[in-house]
Design a protein around this motif. Structure first.
Motif, mmCIF file in Angstrom:
data_model
loop_
_atom_site.group_PDB
_atom_site.id
_atom_site.type_symbol
_atom_site.label_atom_id
_atom_site.label_comp_id
_atom_site.label_asym_id
_atom_site.label_seq_id
_atom_site.Cartn_x
_atom_site.Cartn_y
_atom_site.Cartn_z
ATOM 1 N N ASP A 190 0.866 -1.181 0.000
ATOM 2 C CA ASP A 190 0.000 0.000 0.000
ATOM 3 C C ASP A 190 0.904 1.232 0.000
ATOM 4 N N MET A 191 1.209 1.737 -1.184
ATOM 5 C CA MET A 191 2.213 2.803 -1.292
ATOM 6 C C MET A 191 1.746 4.116 -0.681
ATOM 7 N N ASP A 192 0.417 4.370 -0.646
ATOM 8 C CA ASP A 192 -0.102 5.671 -0.232
ATOM 9 C C ASP A 192 -1.027 5.590 0.977
ATOM 10 N N ASN A 193 -1.031 4.442 1.646
ATOM 11 C CA ASN A 193 -1.824 4.262 2.869
ATOM 12 C C ASN A 193 -3.305 4.602 2.680
ATOM 13 N N ASP A 194 -3.845 4.224 1.522
ATOM 14 C CA ASP A 194 -5.262 4.484 1.286
ATOM 15 C C ASP A 194 -6.115 3.237 1.466
ATOM 16 N N GLY A 195 -5.512 2.163 1.995
ATOM 17 C CA GLY A 195 -6.294 0.988 2.345
ATOM 18 C C GLY A 195 -6.404 -0.064 1.276
ATOM 19 N N ASP A 196 -5.658 0.077 0.174
ATOM 20 C CA ASP A 196 -5.645 -0.989 -0.826
ATOM 21 C C ASP A 196 -4.214 -1.259 -1.251
ATOM 22 N N GLU A 197 -3.995 -2.432 -1.839
ATOM 23 C CA GLU A 197 -2.657 -2.890 -2.177
ATOM 24 C C GLU A 197 -2.323 -2.526 -3.621
ATOM 25 N N ASP A 198 -1.288 -1.710 -3.781
ATOM 26 C CA ASP A 198 -0.776 -1.341 -5.093
ATOM 27 C C ASP A 198 0.273 -2.371 -5.530
ATOM 28 N N LEU A 199 0.767 -2.260 -6.761
ATOM 29 C CA LEU A 199 1.612 -3.317 -7.321
ATOM 30 C C LEU A 199 2.811 -2.722 -8.049
ATOM 31 N N TRP A 200 4.016 -3.117 -7.624
ATOM 32 C CA TRP A 200 5.269 -2.758 -8.298
ATOM 33 C C TRP A 200 5.772 -3.983 -9.028
ATOM 34 N N VAL A 201 6.131 -3.831 -10.314
ATOM 35 C CA VAL A 201 6.605 -4.961 -11.108
ATOM 36 C C VAL A 201 7.919 -4.582 -11.768
ATOM 37 N N SER A 202 8.928 -5.432 -11.617
ATOM 38 C CA SER A 202 10.223 -5.168 -12.235
ATOM 39 C C SER A 202 10.129 -5.324 -13.747
ATOM 40 N N GLY A 203 11.020 -4.631 -14.444
ATOM 41 C CA GLY A 203 10.976 -4.622 -15.902
ATOM 42 C C GLY A 203 12.148 -5.275 -16.581
ATOM 43 N N GLY A 204 13.228 -5.630 -15.822
ATOM 44 C CA GLY A 204 14.426 -6.136 -16.469
ATOM 45 C C GLY A 204 15.093 -5.025 -17.240
ATOM 46 N N MET A 205 15.205 -5.189 -18.537
ATOM 47 C CA MET A 205 15.789 -4.156 -19.393
ATOM 48 C C MET A 205 14.783 -3.073 -19.762
ATOM 49 N N LEU A 206 13.546 -3.236 -19.349
ATOM 50 C CA LEU A 206 12.519 -2.223 -19.538
ATOM 51 C C LEU A 206 12.327 -1.445 -18.236
#
Length: 639
Positions: free
Chosen positions: A67-83
């Motif tokens: 939850d990056m912004d503490n708004d009560g839901d789960e956000d998602l970070w995804v790695s890109g490799g070379m992107l």
């Protein structure tokens, strides 16, 4: 059966009209569980997610729910490799919008990322990010600014551009209140052994791998490498790292999962001894030599100690806690070895987790599989389906074969779970790898929504440390429901390949509508008890705070609250939005439960409202906003 009918609300009754025959047939009289099939649907594009990982090789594709912004839901970070890495903001219903460019992820265009972990490194209430990288690129920290943006922190002492990093984890190893970081490193120089009778036939490995690093958090965005002093510089080919209190002494021990364990260095278990780690791998029987890829942590047999499941190229290992500091591999006996696709081709496991998929009060198991190029004696097929195993309640598992969505045959690697739509069940995200991909061969990432239709109850718990680290990592939570005790550990969700699970603790409760007791054992052993906690809600437990912190989650959420800035100096703004006209009470309590502010309205209009508050002593406060349908709390800090 009548008792179940009496508990239903109108929404559930409508669903029951469609499913009543199935539910009646699956209701098991005389037990505490309402049984149902495990059912998931792939909803990747429907949910707004469209991404693929472009790797240098077949490793990585990590992701993290937080939850990056503490708004009560789960956000998602995804790695890109070379992107570029991507950051998907959740709107609270499981719909995602990619905001990575605006959030400051442009820097990741110029590096090769393999994975990601998160944790609140400065105890300001917002989870920061550590990116894992390919050899030649430094690992680095991104500070969460609290406004959906991140900035790189320089000269932290964590920069190590030599080591190839596919695993890391955070824990407060010295219990000073700040999260420390352990990074696991992979192959430096490749080495192979060949058959004496056939010089072209590979029969083993002689790789040299980089030593791992333990970095102590100095509390000022700098870290000190104490790997040697703490005897933590394991030189295996690490692919998964997890902190877990294996001996129940209320400090984080260290579990290291190594690839090529039979040939180079086997898995390791290091016991925390206050100012150093002690290697107990051999005495505990955790020194299993595997092609270790990931680890799941959980009490799968509900005997109140933690067990560990380790994925492998070939038979996976289910290391069951014997209760005496030793472990036994029960994978074959419990039906989860998952070692072969055919007689001659091996399965290859990566990310994994123990998860109660159907909220029936026992932990099921999900294993992400995926092809990897390998020598002929460990050959594995290009189509290697992910596996879902259902716990039958006794610790034995059955392979779930009817759900083709979960059995994806893409080249799976990273894996993370969270309740993305706040409906009380856990959903899955899988990162798949691509190497030299063309437009017609790209294997994109996948999001699987949990669509189980049953009456089983649940409880979610979010911890906030005050004396201990803000995330509460290193805590254990025990609950009593259905006449028995259950155990979960707040270990940060690490250990899944290059990824991190949601850090919200999730208990399935079966038919129990009330949890008799919730006991939190904070790092160091301090105990905090709640009693008579209703099911089907998220509770936010703040260390040492006596105010009840209960956030009801239902289909008719009436108020959303946000405090900004937080932490604050001087004044903060309490913002809240009403879904409909309602009486409203805003109350603020200090850390020992004394009311320090109160305001009441008999009939506020639907929409946005705000209250200015501040000019108070430093410390922790709890904001409670109550409407005619709901009470929502949020913790704020004056500094």
């Amino acid at each position: 059966m009548l008792a179940v009918w009496h508990e239903l609300n109108g929404t559930t009754l409508n669903k029951l009209n469609t499913h009543w025959l199935l539910l009646f047939a699956c209701y098991l009289v005389g037990t505490d569980t309402l049984l149902a099939q495990i059912n998931f649907s792939e909803v990747t594009l429907e949910a707004g997610i469209d991404h693929y990982y472009k790797g240098v090789n077949e490793m990585g594709a990590g992701a993290a729910f937080f939850d990056m912004d503490n708004d009560g839901d789960e956000d998602l970070w995804v790695s890109g490799g070379m992107l570029r890495d991507v950051l998907y903001e959740n709107d609270g219903t499981g719909q995602f919008t990619e905001i990575g460019y605006f959030a400051g992820l442009g820097r990741t265009f110029s590096i090769v990322t393999t994975g990601v972990i998160t944790g609140d490194l400065n105890n300001d209430g917002f989870k920061d990010v550590v990116l894992l990288t390919q050899k030649g690129f430094p690992n680095f920290i991104l500070k969460n600014n609290g406004n959906k943006t991140f900035r790189e922190v320089y000269d932290t002492g964590l920069e190590n551009s030599e080591a190839y990093n596919l695993a890391a984890a955070m824990a407060d190893v010295n219990q000073d209140g700040f999260l420390d970081i352990y990074t696991g490193h992979y192959i430096d120089k490749h080495g192979l052994t060949y058959s004496s009778s056939n010089p072209d036939s590979i029969v083993g490995f002689e790789h040299d791998c980089y030593a791992n690093h333990l970095y102590l958090n100095n509390g000022d965005w700098t870290f000190t490498d104490v790997s040697d002093e703490w005897l933590a510089a394991d030189d295996g080919c690490a692919l998964a790292i997890a902190f877990s209190d294996y001996d129940n002494d209320f400090d984080p021990d260290l579990l290291i999962i190594n690839d090529f364990g039979q040939w180079v260095t086997p898995n390791a278990l290091l016991s925390n001894d206050q100012d150093r780690f002690v290697d107990v791998s051999v005495s505990s029987h955790m020194d299993v030599g595997l092609y270790g890829m990931g680890v799941a942590i959980g009490d799968y047999d509900n005997d109140l100690d933690l067990d560990y499941y380790i994925t492998n190229l070939g038979d996976n290992a289910l290391l069951t806690n014997n209760g005496d500091g030793t472990y036994s591999d029960e994978a074959q006996r419990m039906g989860v070895a998952d070692g072969n696709i055919t007689d001659s081709l091996l399965a290859t496991g990566w990310g994994t987790a123990f998860i109660d998929m159907d909220n029936d009060a026992d932990l099921d198991l999900y294993v992400v599989n995926g092809y990897v190029p390998a020598a002929s004696f460990i050959a594995n097929p290009r189509e290697n389906p992910n596996r879902c195993f259902e716990n039958d309640g006794t610790g034995n598992f059955d392979l779930v074969e009817g759900n083709t969505s979960l059995a994806s045959v893409r080249w799976g690697r990273g894996f993370t779970y969270a309740d993305i739509d706040n409906d009380g069940d856990l959903d899955f995200f899988v990162g798949n790898v691509n190497r030299q991909a063309t437009s017609d061969t790209i294997q994109k990432v996948q999001l699987f929504r949990n669509d189980n239709q049953n009456l089983n109850k649940w409880l979610k718990i979010k911890l906030e440390g005050v004396v201990n680290n803000r995330d509460g990592f290193g805590s254990q939570v025990r609950i009593k429901a259905n006449g028995r005790w259950y155990l979960q550990e707040s270990n940060g969700g690490y250990g899944t390949h290059a990824s991190q699970h949601s850090t919200i603790i999730h208990f399935g409760l079966g038919a129990a509508t009330m949890v008799d007791s919730v006991i939190v054992y904070w790092p160091g052993g301090a105990e905090q008890v709640l009693t008579q906690v209703a099911a089907n809600q998220l509770i936010n437990i703040v260390e040492g705070v006596t105010v009840s912190l209960v956030e009801q989650l239902n289909d008719n959420t009436s108020v959303q609250v946000h405090c900004y800035p937080n932490p604050f100096r001087g004044q903060t703004t309490l913002e809240y939005t009403l879904a409909e006209r309602s009486p409203v009470s805003v109350r603020i309590f200090d850390s020992i439960g004394r009311e320090v502010f109160a305001a009441h309205w008999l009939n506020q209009q639907k929409g946005y409202h705000q209250v200015q508050w501040g000019s108070v002593a430093k410390g922790l406060y709890v904001v409670s906003i109550q409407t005619n349908k709901q009470t929502v709390q949020q913790t704020i800090i004056s500094n």
